[in-house]
Design an enzyme around this catalytic site. Structure first.
Site, short mmCIF file in Angstrom:
data_model
loop_
_atom_site.label_atom_id
_atom_site.label_comp_id
_atom_site.label_asym_id
_atom_site.label_seq_id
_atom_site.Cartn_x
_atom_site.Cartn_y
_atom_site.Cartn_z
N CYS A 10 0.90 -1.16 0.11
CA CYS A 10 0.13 0.11 -0.08
C CYS A 10 0.80 1.16 0.04
CB CYS A 10 -0.92 -0.01 1.27
SG CYS A 10 -0.02 0.10 2.84
N CYS A 239 14.09 -1.82 2.03
CA CYS A 239 13.48 -2.64 1.11
C CYS A 239 14.31 -2.62 -0.26
CB CYS A 239 12.01 -2.86 0.89
SG CYS A 239 11.53 -3.74 -0.28
N SER A 286 8.40 -0.83 -16.48
CA SER A 286 9.43 -1.33 -15.43
C SER A 286 10.87 -1.32 -15.78
CB SER A 286 8.74 -2.54 -15.01
OG SER A 286 8.88 -3.60 -15.84
N ASP A 346 14.64 -5.78 -18.41
CA ASP A 346 13.49 -5.66 -17.54
C ASP A 346 13.96 -5.66 -16.13
OD1 ASP A 346 10.87 -5.30 -16.72
OD2 ASP A 346 10.09 -7.18 -17.24
N ASP A 347 13.27 -5.31 -14.99
CA ASP A 347 13.64 -5.03 -14.01
C ASP A 347 13.65 -6.55 -13.09
OD1 ASP A 347 10.84 -5.10 -11.72
OD2 ASP A 347 10.71 -5.04 -13.81
N CYS A 383 8.97 -12.99 0.50
CA CYS A 383 9.26 -11.83 1.30
C CYS A 383 7.89 -12.01 2.61
CB CYS A 383 8.74 -10.73 0.74
SG CYS A 383 8.89 -8.94 1.69
N CYS A 432 17.59 -4.55 2.73
CA CYS A 432 16.96 -6.03 3.02
C CYS A 432 16.68 -6.54 1.42
CB CYS A 432 15.55 -6.04 3.70
SG CYS A 432 14.73 -7.54 3.68
N CYS A 435 14.86 -11.67 -0.18
CA CYS A 435 14.04 -12.32 -1.32
C CYS A 435 15.04 -12.78 -2.25
CB CYS A 435 13.04 -11.40 -2.17
SG CYS A 435 13.68 -9.66 -2.71
#
Length: 449
Positions: A10, A239, A286, A346-347, A383, A432, A435
């Site tokens: 969010c 993050c 992206s 791409d990301d 995550c 962090c 992932c």
């Protein structure tokens, strides 16, 4: 990539100013990319009043409903999740211990269930199934004893683990909180009032004096003044996917430009894994900034080879086939692609299904070769701090080698940015990257309850 999408929980926005409701509405519009499935606003007008619903900000507040929300201060929230009842759309009003609070939260608690069971055993009744309510109950419980917002939040930091940037309306005050690790971003701006936002890009229309809320910091705005204290401390771990994917390119998070971090990811990728190609293209939107960096470093020209259909809305009834979904969202420019060796940037790759269909689309458009370059390391782990990454068995890099992924997606070559290259691009190792590496920050799992 937004086809097989990882989703941010969010975005949050708060204002203590004149026209605070209208400004919060505009702020949520600027944060719409962080959540498109629900929105809400709470105002203080002597009591807390909240309007919220499922859908985009413009859909929830159509028909003049925003004009009925007059008050100061104000907080707002955008949410991605389609699950849950309207009672779970935020901001969430919570009452306990003789007090009432409205709370908007970005993140996820790692000790949500044991903490909820702890409070239930003490007689607290929860009205929702979301972890946000636990933060509010913890705060109100400690405030009822300590009668001080800062001391209460210090207790919350000891008790509540995970990722949380939080805004609260409490007794006419606006309270902003960022967890001691700083997983999720939160910015603070001052001008004709005080403003808070998940990203500073949403604050610039109201103020120029903007900074990050520090990890472990609590800011209380009351009677037109802001008071700040650092009440929680830990090793910082921002993050990494805010920089790779989630945040707007024009945002600055933890003092780092998201645009330039992504551009440098492309530069580092070109240095680590060069490709022999005729043109560099991006998966829009992206991969665009990293693709520009790759093109600049490699000397291969950048061109727009894939055009995004921006008019397929949230409510569009998508067909069931994966390939037709991709072709509805992206269209190749054959004049750019035909007969050329394509370097596609791409990301990230999550499941691999979308990339497979994009590679096929490029070949169907006449590409001689397709070399895929990914501006982040392989995603191999879930995550637990607020990003909706699929379970590990759904992550293609968790169970296939890079060579196997290359064959699966049909590319002529495939390379990812290294972890060290990613750190160099962002410019900090206070990240962090669980992932990517499987190394989860200790504080988030150091349960006290």
């Amino acid at each position: 990539m937004r086809g097989e999408i990882m989703k941010e929980k969010c975005g949050i926005f708060g204002a203590y100013s004149q026209d605070a409701t209208k400004k919060t509405y505009y702020g949520l519009m600027a944060l719409q990319h962080r959540g498109q499935e629900g929105a809400g606003i709470s105002v203080w007008d002597g009591d807390i009043r909240t309007v919220k619903g499922h859908g985009l900000v413009s859909e929830v507040f159509k028909g003049g409903s925003i004009r009925r929300l007059n008050g100061n201060p104000v907080i707002g929230h955008v949410r991605y999740s389609t699950s849950g009842s309207l009672s779970e759309v935020q901001p969430l009003e919570v009452e306990c211990c003789g007090y009432k609070v409205s709370i908007a939260h970005n993140g996820t608690l790692t000790n949500f269930l044991p903490l909820r069971r702890f409070y239930e055993s003490r007689g607290f009744k929860f009205r929702s199934s979301i972890d946000t309510e636990v933060i509010a109950v913890s705060f109100l419980n400690h405030y009822s004893e300590l009668k001080d917002e800062f001391e209460a939040m210090s207790r919350v930091f000891e008790e509540v683990k995970g990722a949380y940037s939080v805004l609260m309306l409490f007794n006419g005050k606006l309270i902003a909180v960022r967890d001691p690790v700083g997983f999720r971003p939160l910015s603070f701006g001052a001008g004709d009032g005080y403003y808070f936002s998940s990203e500073d890009s949403a604050l610039r229309m109201f103020c120029t004096n903007i900074r990050d809320v520090s990890p472990g910091e609590v800011i209380v705005v009351k009677d037109g003044e802001a008071e700040s204290k650092i009440v929680g401390r830990s090793e910082h771990a921002y993050c990494v996917f805010e920089y790779i994917y989630f945040a707007r390119p024009d945002s600055i998070i933890n003092g780092i430009s998201v645009y330039w971090a992504r551009y440098r990811m492309g530069v580092e990728l070109a240095r680590e894994s060069p490709a022999e190609g005729d043109v560099v293209i991006a998966v829009p939107d992206s991969g665009r900034t990293a693709a520009l960096g790759f093109a600049h470093e490699s000397g291969i020209p950048y061109m727009e080879g894939l055009i995004k259909n921006r008019y397929i809305g949230r409510t569009f009834i998508m067909p069931s086939g994966r390939e037709i979904k991709v072709r509805l969202k992206l269209s190749p420019v054959k004049e750019v692609i035909k007969g050329r060796r394509i370097v596609l940037v791409d990301d990230s790759i999550v499941r691999g299904t979308t990339m497979k269909n994009i590679v096929k689309m490029l070949r169907d458009a006449g590409a001689r070769e397709v070399h895929v370059r990914i501006a982040s390391p392989p995603i191999r782990y879930p995550c637990y701090m607020g990003i909706d990454i699929p379970t590990r068995h759904e992550l293609i890099a968790a169970w296939k080698s890079i060579e196997e992924i290359k064959k699966e997606i049909g590319a002529d070559s495939l390379a990812y940015l290294s972890v060290e290259g990613l750190k160099r691009a962002i410019g900090t190792d206070k990240l962090c990257m669980a992932c990517l590496t499987g190394n989860y920050p200790e504080w988030a799992f150091d349960f006290k309850v």
